[in-house]
Every structure is written in C-alpha cells, then in structure tokens.
Design an enzyme around this catalytic site. Structure first.
Site, PDB file in Angstrom:
ATOM      1  N   ILE A  72       0.740  -1.376   0.243  1.00 27.46           N
ATOM      2  CA  ILE A  72       0.302   0.086   0.031  1.00 27.46           C
ATOM      3  C   ILE A  72       0.692   1.530  -0.197  1.00 27.46           C
ATOM      4  O   ILE A  72       0.206   2.032  -0.279  1.00 27.46           O
ATOM      5  CB  ILE A  72      -0.931  -0.236   1.479  1.00 27.46           C
ATOM      6  CG1 ILE A  72      -0.168  -0.594   2.606  1.00 27.46           C
ATOM      7  CG2 ILE A  72      -1.819  -0.980   0.881  1.00 27.46           C
ATOM      8  CD1 ILE A  72      -1.360  -0.402   3.562  1.00 27.46           C
ATOM      9  N   VAL A 123       5.057  -0.588   3.229  1.00 29.20           N
ATOM     10  CA  VAL A 123       3.929  -0.664   4.370  1.00 29.20           C
ATOM     11  C   VAL A 123       2.942  -1.761   3.255  1.00 29.20           C
ATOM     12  O   VAL A 123       2.428  -1.610   2.586  1.00 29.20           O
ATOM     13  CB  VAL A 123       3.512   0.388   4.488  1.00 29.20           C
ATOM     14  CG1 VAL A 123       1.742   0.012   5.376  1.00 29.20           C
ATOM     15  CG2 VAL A 123       4.322   1.812   5.344  1.00 29.20           C
ATOM     16  N   ASP A 171       7.985  16.820  12.081  1.00 29.75           N
ATOM     17  CA  ASP A 171       7.705  15.948  11.667  1.00 29.75           C
ATOM     18  C   ASP A 171       6.271  16.044  10.512  1.00 29.75           C
ATOM     19  O   ASP A 171       6.375  14.965  10.046  1.00 29.75           O
ATOM     20  CB  ASP A 171       8.406  14.664  10.717  1.00 29.75           C
ATOM     21  CG  ASP A 171       8.769  14.534   9.490  1.00 29.75           C
ATOM     22  OD1 ASP A 171       8.657  14.865   8.214  1.00 29.75           O
ATOM     23  OD2 ASP A 171       8.855  12.580   8.719  1.00 29.75           O
ATOM     24  N   GLY A 195       8.062   4.651   2.036  1.00 32.29           N
ATOM     25  CA  GLY A 195       7.663   5.841   2.645  1.00 32.29           C
ATOM     26  C   GLY A 195       9.716   6.517   2.698  1.00 32.29           C
ATOM     27  O   GLY A 195      10.039   5.237   1.824  1.00 32.29           O
ATOM     28  N   ARG A 196       9.892   6.914   3.896  1.00 36.73           N
ATOM     29  CA  ARG A 196      11.041   7.407   3.146  1.00 36.73           C
ATOM     30  C   ARG A 196      11.730   6.175   4.212  1.00 36.73           C
ATOM     31  O   ARG A 196      13.712   6.004   3.885  1.00 36.73           O
ATOM     32  CB  ARG A 196      11.383   8.497   3.954  1.00 36.73           C
ATOM     33  CG  ARG A 196      11.323   9.635   2.875  1.00 36.73           C
ATOM     34  CD  ARG A 196      11.755  10.990   4.039  1.00 36.73           C
ATOM     35  NE  ARG A 196      10.258  11.524   5.207  1.00 36.73           N
ATOM     36  CZ  ARG A 196      10.740  12.447   5.649  1.00 36.73           C
ATOM     37  NH1 ARG A 196      11.379  13.243   5.556  1.00 36.73           N
ATOM     38  NH2 ARG A 196       9.753  12.552   7.041  1.00 36.73           N
ATOM     39  N   SER A 197      11.847   5.319   5.478  1.00 38.41           N
ATOM     40  CA  SER A 197      12.184   4.257   6.347  1.00 38.41           C
ATOM     41  C   SER A 197      11.668   2.999   5.929  1.00 38.41           C
ATOM     42  O   SER A 197      12.310   2.746   6.619  1.00 38.41           O
ATOM     43  CB  SER A 197      12.617   4.960   7.533  1.00 38.41           C
ATOM     44  OG  SER A 197      10.904   4.196   8.134  1.00 38.41           O
ATOM     45  N   ALA A 198      10.725   2.797   5.048  1.00 35.45           N
ATOM     46  CA  ALA A 198      10.185   1.434   5.296  1.00 35.45           C
ATOM     47  C   ALA A 198       8.719   1.376   3.831  1.00 35.45           C
ATOM     48  O   ALA A 198       9.313   2.197   2.775  1.00 35.45           O
ATOM     49  CB  ALA A 198       9.001   1.386   6.100  1.00 35.45           C
TER      50      ALA A 198
END
Length: 203
Positions: free
Chosen positions: A33, A41, A133, A36-39
């Site tokens: 779905i 999902v 953030d 992101g910047r780190s993962a």
C-alpha cells in the site's frame, strides 16, 4: 495457515544497492500500500492491520517508533501497536485519505479537522513527546471522518519543528479563501513542498 507477523516481515525481500532501495518479493497474504522514506507498508489481507517493514539501513527506527506508539497507546488519534520486531511494526490499517490525497482529489478539509489535529498533537505533548515531521502525507481523515496521525518516529526529537504550525497557517491564510482552488495537482503540491524545504516560501 495464518503466518506470524515475524514470518510475514521476513517474507518481504528488500534490496539495497548503492543507496537505492528495491522491493523484490513479499508473501501473497500482504497487499502493498505504500513506500515511505524508511519503510514499505502492506495491508495484511483479510485483517484490519498493516505491517511496516523498514529498509535495511533504517531498522533502528523500528524500535524508536514502537516505543513512541506505546507511549501514545489509548489515544484514539493514533494507530494501535500490536507487535514490533527488529525491522517491523504491526499497527491498525487506516481506511481513509491523507490530507495530501484530499487536496489532490478536491475533498474539503475543514476547520474542525484542523482543530482535531491540534488536539491529537496536544495529547502527544502531554505524554512528554515533541510532535515533529507533521506533513500532509501522515495525517489521515478516515472513512468515519476521524483524524489519525501516523509515522511518529520523530516525536522524541528535541529541536523545534514548525511544519504543522506552517501548514495550519497556510490553511487559514490561503486554503480557506473563497478563490483558492480546493483541488490541486500532485505536481503543484510537490513543487510547493520542494520550495518549502528550501525555505523559499515566506511563512
């Protein structure tokens, strides 16, 4: 057979090569779905849960974010944390649209929505956190018209973050004006975000 969350996380194959991330494979019980910047999902099919699997060079964020979700437990504006591991979190799957998607689709954002977001952040502050953030992509308006805030990994940083105050200022000063378009193309929103990051928009 229902797989454990840790096995589902292990099924997510991620390649890190020359600082570029690629998603290679994942179990069929997962529905991709977002990134992101780190993962990455995924929704866990046939459930109301999502699993967030962190990139190999960002696994330290998993523990930090899990601890913050624990501090926020019981506050309805934030997803519930069900399990965490070395490189993953399992939280509520949120049915709804981000503020970014609302702007792209022309779905009105109301003053009541803004007040609820303020309340969500105030409750986090009362837990000793420093909400940071906060941007258009990590605030949801759910299908039940409720507010949900995700991606809380930076809620313990000590420096002051003005992002939400600046967004709120833009909402009242610009968005609410009758002449201002309520439907904005993705390219324009991304361009505005780039200018903001470079501090080229007076606030």
């Amino acid at each position: 057979m229902l797989l454990t969350y840790s096995i589902l996380a292990e099924s997510v194959k991620i390649r890190l090569h020359q600082k570029k991330i690629s998603l290679l494979d994942y179990d069929e019980s997962l529905e991709f779905i977002g990134e992101g910047r780190s993962a990455y999902v995924f929704r866990i099919r046939s459930t109301n849960k999502a699993i967030k699997v962190f990139f190999p060079d960002h696994v330290d964020i998993a523990r930090e974010e899990a601890e913050i979700y624990e501090m926020l437990r019981g506050i309805s504006y934030y997803p519930t944390l069900y399990e965490s591991g070395r490189n993953y979190l399992v939280i509520d799957y949120i049915e709804g649209l981000t503020l970014f998607e609302c702007l792209v689709q022309g779905i009105p954002i109301t003053s009541d929505n803004i007040k609820e977001i303020d309340q969500a952040l105030l409750l986090a502050k009362q837990k000793g956190l420093n909400p940071s953030d906060i941007h258009l992509r990590n605030i949801f308006i759910t299908s039940e018209k409720e507010i949900k805030v995700i991606d809380v990994a930076r809620f313990r940083q000590t420096k002051k973050c003005r992002q939400w105050n600046d967004l709120k200022s833009a909402f009242y000063r610009v968005y609410l004006k009758r002449f201002f378009p309520k439907k904005i193309p993705v390219s324009i929103l991304n361009f505005i975000a780039a200018l903001y990051k470079r501090k080229l928009i007076p606030m």
